[in-house]
Each structure stands twice: as structure tokens, then as C-alpha cells.
Motif scaffolding. Structure first.
Motif, mmCIF file in Angstrom:
data_model
loop_
_atom_site.group_PDB
_atom_site.id
_atom_site.type_symbol
_atom_site.label_atom_id
_atom_site.label_comp_id
_atom_site.label_asym_id
_atom_site.label_seq_id
_atom_site.Cartn_x
_atom_site.Cartn_y
_atom_site.Cartn_z
ATOM 1 N N GLN A 364 -8.281 14.206 3.340
ATOM 2 C CA GLN A 364 -7.747 14.023 4.512
ATOM 3 C C GLN A 364 -8.455 12.430 5.048
ATOM 4 O OE1 GLN A 364 -8.634 17.356 6.804
ATOM 5 N NE2 GLN A 364 -6.422 17.921 6.982
ATOM 6 N N ILE A 365 -9.408 11.947 4.474
ATOM 7 C CA ILE A 365 -10.230 10.873 4.812
ATOM 8 C C ILE A 365 -9.336 9.596 4.731
ATOM 9 C CG2 ILE A 365 -12.179 9.577 4.331
ATOM 10 C CD1 ILE A 365 -13.626 12.296 3.341
ATOM 11 N N GLU A 366 -8.695 9.366 3.622
ATOM 12 C CA GLU A 366 -8.080 8.138 3.323
ATOM 13 C C GLU A 366 -6.498 8.324 3.709
ATOM 14 O OE1 GLU A 366 -8.688 5.903 -0.522
ATOM 15 O OE2 GLU A 366 -9.675 7.712 -1.335
ATOM 16 N N GLN A 367 -6.109 7.061 4.267
ATOM 17 C CA GLN A 367 -4.852 7.073 4.977
ATOM 18 C C GLN A 367 -3.836 6.017 4.118
ATOM 19 O OE1 GLN A 367 -5.213 5.692 8.882
ATOM 20 N NE2 GLN A 367 -3.135 6.159 9.405
ATOM 21 N N TYR A 368 -2.794 6.420 3.993
ATOM 22 C CA TYR A 368 -1.536 5.293 3.440
ATOM 23 C C TYR A 368 -1.458 4.073 3.988
ATOM 24 C CZ TYR A 368 -0.279 9.256 0.402
ATOM 25 O OH TYR A 368 -0.487 10.355 -0.603
ATOM 26 N N GLU A 369 -1.507 3.122 3.445
ATOM 27 C CA GLU A 369 -1.202 1.820 3.881
ATOM 28 C C GLU A 369 0.212 1.394 3.442
ATOM 29 O OE1 GLU A 369 -4.454 -0.903 3.234
ATOM 30 O OE2 GLU A 369 -5.828 0.389 4.285
ATOM 31 N N LEU A 370 1.235 1.685 3.991
ATOM 32 C CA LEU A 370 2.676 1.400 3.522
ATOM 33 C C LEU A 370 3.114 0.902 4.942
ATOM 34 C CD1 LEU A 370 3.558 5.057 1.960
ATOM 35 C CD2 LEU A 370 2.617 2.750 0.638
ATOM 36 N N SER A 371 3.898 -0.428 4.332
ATOM 37 C CA SER A 371 4.785 -1.156 5.399
ATOM 38 C C SER A 371 5.872 -0.507 5.833
ATOM 39 C CB SER A 371 4.934 -2.600 4.766
ATOM 40 O OG SER A 371 5.567 -2.481 3.628
ATOM 41 N N ASN A 372 6.548 0.248 5.055
ATOM 42 C CA ASN A 372 7.640 1.010 5.609
ATOM 43 C C ASN A 372 7.874 1.431 6.940
ATOM 44 O OD1 ASN A 372 10.114 2.454 5.255
ATOM 45 N ND2 ASN A 372 9.562 3.562 3.677
#
Length: 485
Positions: A364-372
Motif C-alpha cells: 500500500q506504500i507505493e503509488q502507480y504513476e500512470l498518465s492514463n
């Protein structure tokens, strides 16, 4: 009981904001003491701390902040909330942090009550997973994904049925699903996993706010149903083949993004009997998609407690969304063990729970970095009707590929074998949702509801996993299983 209270006091005095032990304790403590008793112990311990021992004072305050953040709505009644506010000026540390937390939690409670009132006027039949209305019955003539008129000068303009793949690529759909699922998963509280596993009694359950876990499991089933509906609604083999390939590409992209819950949801839809019987359409898919599908099936194979999946997710880096159904199964089986050993806590069980909580918290720590722009894709998906009746799915399926002997659905269902509790299939009840897994690599376990809720087995070459909504409040009993690592 002295040993138990000494252990509780030790946790209070040694807590820090990143303490997995403290967060696990906050989720489980109701098994041996009440919230009021714990609040009394905390106040008593805080008052007895030597004023010069700043570390213990800060740790005791960290414990309270973790506790409030995890279960404010469940554990603190109006009297205790007022007492907390009155205590703030006299607290030895973290006064402003506690004050801001209480304001935030109070606002969240108010927002939940507003949402609850708004949702109470909507019946389940009128609300889909995204909050849009849907028809309560299926009409094959009115089933549309989205209708637009093809430019034409003719009076009889042709209606063109637009699938989601005519507007968005499978990769865009998978990324939108992943961002949406990640937003929910990162808000998931440990206490929700415990509550759905039967560790909290019904009285305490009523105090919980809208469950993120229920939202995730409901969306899992909605995605699965959407996949199946999108395929069987196509009348011809070539369009079916294109949709099947698109869905495989979505599952593949989800897997590459470490969105294993989304990958499993799509595979569940692809493995529905109404889709699997379309042998002609499956025979048309490309070799690449066939290989991708086989690889995903092997990865999410339930044999040996999803060993390949467990090995894969534990070795991957970056943000991830685990298969929620397997998490729930593990917590359900742990809950069958006693947390108490006489007057003391069974630390073996406690550590088992803590280990699985840490597995969740680390992801749960890391977050997705998607431009969608994921909301645009989800808004398009909201316009899709979803077929939920197994009879209607089957009948829609045979429109494009009739049974060889022109069998009716009743005749086809004679080929199903009722799965008993000793058959090797297990199901984990999640509210109104039941996940079903097959432990036999040569068979599929799927959940079906016809006249009465039952679990049926369909023989297939590959292991299948399916999650379907069951209306029954009394799902089949689950046999004991060895938990996944």
C-alpha cells in the motif's frame, strides 16, 4: 490476566508510527478486551509515565493515533470522543497531530452518514458497481454496449455496436482498472480484513463505515461479469474473437502492472462456461494471445495454494494489488484458530496475522504513476449493460454457437456435477460475494445461482478460478486448506 495486561502496556509504551505489531494489535484486541477497557488502560498508563520519559510519552501518543486512525468509528463512542477532545490540552505530546486527526475523522464520519442516506434510497437492482442504474432483466434485443449511427445518406441507417476497444486500447483499459483498484486498495484497513473473516461480532460490524473491501470484491465480480457479457453479446465469431483477444490483452497488462486482482477478475470472466463453450471463436485467436492466456492461467493456477502467483508477487518490485480473494481465504482460515491461550495471547496466531497484514501494508506504500486519464475510460464502461443471469449468458452464447444437439439450458446443466464440501473446492464468503477456487487442476469450480444457490463443477483442461455473486446468506461450508505462504 497479569501477563495479558503487561503485554498490552508494553505495546502502548513501545509503539511508533510504523509499528506492525501495534497496528495488528489494534485490529485484534477485541478478542480479549473491550474498547472501553483498552481506553481505560491507555489513560492509566499515560498518567503513570514519568514526565522525564519523553520517549514513552510519545510512544503512548503514537499508539492512540494509530488506534484512532484505524478504528475511530467502531471503538470510540460519543462520550469518549468528547473526553479525547477535553484531554488534548493536558497531553504531553503530539497535541496538534491528535487534534487534526480527530477533526479529519469526524468529517469522515459525517461524510459517511451523508453517503449512507443517499445510497439507502437505491435498491441493489438499480445500482451497478460504478453507481449507474441498470435494468433488472436482460433482453437480448436491447443489450447494447453503446449505440451510434454510422454516417449514411440512406433512410435506413445502420446501427453500429461500439465496443470499448473501438475507443480505448486494452492497455488503457487495464491501466484505468489498475488506478481505480489501487485507489481503493491503498485505503483498505486491516480491520476490514478481520471483520470480513468473522473476527468481529455483528454489533461491532454495524458501526463500520462503507467497506472498501466490499467495494473491491463487488468490482471484481462486476469486471468478471462485464468480460463475459462483452464476449457473448457479439453475435458472430470474428467479433467474439476480437473481444476475447482484447480481454486477454487487458489481463496481460494488468499482470505486467502487478494488478493481480484485476488480472484474476478478467480471467474469471474469460473462464465462464458461456465463454469457454465458444470453441469456434477461441479457435480463431492468434498464437500470441493464446500463449499469453496460457501463461496467465499458469501464473494464477490455484494448485498448491497459488504457489506461482505467491512467488511472483513476493519477488516483484513497485506498486502492486494482490488477489484479494486469496487474502480473505487466508484470514478466514486463521480466524478458525484461537487467539487466546488460556489467559494469554496465542502469539503464534498473532504473528501469523501480523505477517499477512505486513504483506498488505508493504504493497500500500507505493503509488502507480500512470498518465492514463482513467476516469474517462471508467465513464465509458459505466454505459455497458452487464448480464448477471447464468441462464441469459448461456442463451446469448448459444445464439452465436448453438449446441450440437440443440440442447436447452436445462439439458446442458445436466452435465454439471454438484460440488460437495469434500470435493476439493473451497469458497470464502465476502458479504454477498463468494469466491470459489478449484483445487483440482483438471476441473473448474464456479459459483452459479439457478433456482437455489449451488456450487457447480465444469470439467475443463485448465484450472479455473471464478468469482460470482451469490444471493445466499449461507454459502457452502469450506473444507480446511493449508494456507498460502
Amino acid at each position: 490476566m497479569n501477563g495479558l495486561y503487561s503485554w498490552i502496556e508494553s505495546i502502548i509504551l513501545n509503539s511508533d508510527r510504523n509499528s506492525a505489531e501495534t497496528k495488528t494489535f489494534v485490529a485484534l484486541y477485541r478478542k480479549f478486551i473491550s474498547p472501553s477497557q483498552l481506553f481505560f488502560i491507555w489513560k492509566q498508563k499515560l498518567a503513570n509515565i514519568n514526565p522525564s520519559n519523553v520517549t514513552h510519552q510519545e510512544n503512548a501518543m503514537s499508539f492512540l493515533i494509530i488506534w484512532i486512525g484505524e478504528s475511530y468509528s467502531i471503538d470510540f463512542n460519543k462520550k469518549q470522543r468528547l473526553e479525547l477532545l477535553n484531554l488534548i490540552p493536558s497531553l504531553p505530546a503530539k497535541q496538534n497531530e491528535l487534534k487534526l486527526l480527530l477533526i479529519r475523522m469526524g468529517a469522515k464520519q459525517l461524510g459517511f452518514k451523508t453517503t449512507e442516506r443517499r445510497l439507502s434510497v437505491l435498491t441493489p437492482k438499480k445500482l451497478n458497481s460504478f453507481g449507474f442504474t441498470r435494468s433488472s432483466s436482460f433482453d437480448s434485443n436491447s443489450f447494447t454496449k453503446m449505440k451510434v449511427l454510422r454516417p449514411s445518406t440512406s433512410i435506413n441507417e445502420e446501427v453500429l455496436y461500439i465496443t470499448i476497444f473501438s475507443k480505448f486500447s486494452p492497455e488503457q483499459v487495464a491501466e484505468a482498472m489498475t488506478i481505480d483498484a489501487s485507489n481503493s486498495f491503498r485505503q483498505l484497513k486491516a480491520i476490514e480484513l478481520i471483520q470480513k473473516s468473522g473476527w468481529i461480532n455483528s454489533k461491532e460490524t454495524k458501526k463500520m463505515d462503507v467497506s472498501i473491501l466490499e467495494e473491491m470484491t463487488f468490482k471484481f465480480n462486476e469486471v468478471s461479469a462485464w468480460v463475459t457479457s462483452s464476449i457473448v453479446s457479439e453475435a458472430n465469431h470474428q467479433p467474439q474473437k476480437q473481444v476475447i483477444e482484447g480481454m486477454i490483452s487487458i489481463a496481460k497488462r494488468c499482470e505486467s502492472l502487478n494488478n493481480f486482482d484485476g488480472c484474476m477478475a478478467v480471467l474469471s470472466g474469460l473462464n465462464n462456461f458461456a465463454v469457454q463453450r465458444l470453441k469456434t471463436s477461441w479457435g480463431l485467436i492468434s498464437e500470441k494471445h493464446r500463449d499469453d492466456y496460457q501463461q496467465l492461467e499458469e501464473l494464477m493456477n490455484p494448485v498448491y495454494n497459488f504457489r506461482k502467483y505467491v512467488e511472483e508477487i513476493t519477488s516483484r518490485k513497485g506498486p502492486s494489488i494482490p488477489f484479494i480473494g486469496l487474502l480473505l481465504r487466508d484470514f478466514t482460515f486463521i480466524s478458525e484458530n484461537s487467539l487466546m491461550n488460556g489467559d494469554n495471547v496465542n502469539m503464534e496466531v498473532f504473528k501469523m496475522v501480523e505477517k499477512r497484514f505486513k504483506f498488505v501494508w508493504e504493497r500500500q506504500i507505493e503509488q502507480y504513476e500512470l498518465s492514463n486519464n482513467y476516469q474517462v475510460v471508467l465513464n465509458f464502461m459505466k454505459k455497458a449493460n452487464v448480464i448477471r443471469s447464468d441462464e441469459d449468458l448461456y442463451q446469448q452464447s448459444i445464439l452465436s454457437e448453438p449446441s450440437h444437439n440443440d440442447e436447452s439450458i436445462e439439458d446442458d446443466l445436466d452435465n454439471f456435477e454438484t460440488v460437495s464440501s469434500s470435493s476439493g473446492s473451497t469458497s470464502s464468503s465476502i458479504g454477498s460475494v463468494t469466491y470459489a477456487w478449484s483445487r483440482n487442476s483438471d476441473e473448474t469450480a464456479i459459483a452459479k445461482k439457478l433456482k437455489e444457490p449451488s456450487t457447480w463443477r465444469i470439467k475443463e483442461k485448465n484450472p479455473r478460478v471464478s468469482a460470482m455473486i451469490l444471493s445466499s446468506k449461507n454459502p457452502p461450508n469450506s473444507p480446511d486448506l493449508t494456507m498460502s505462504p
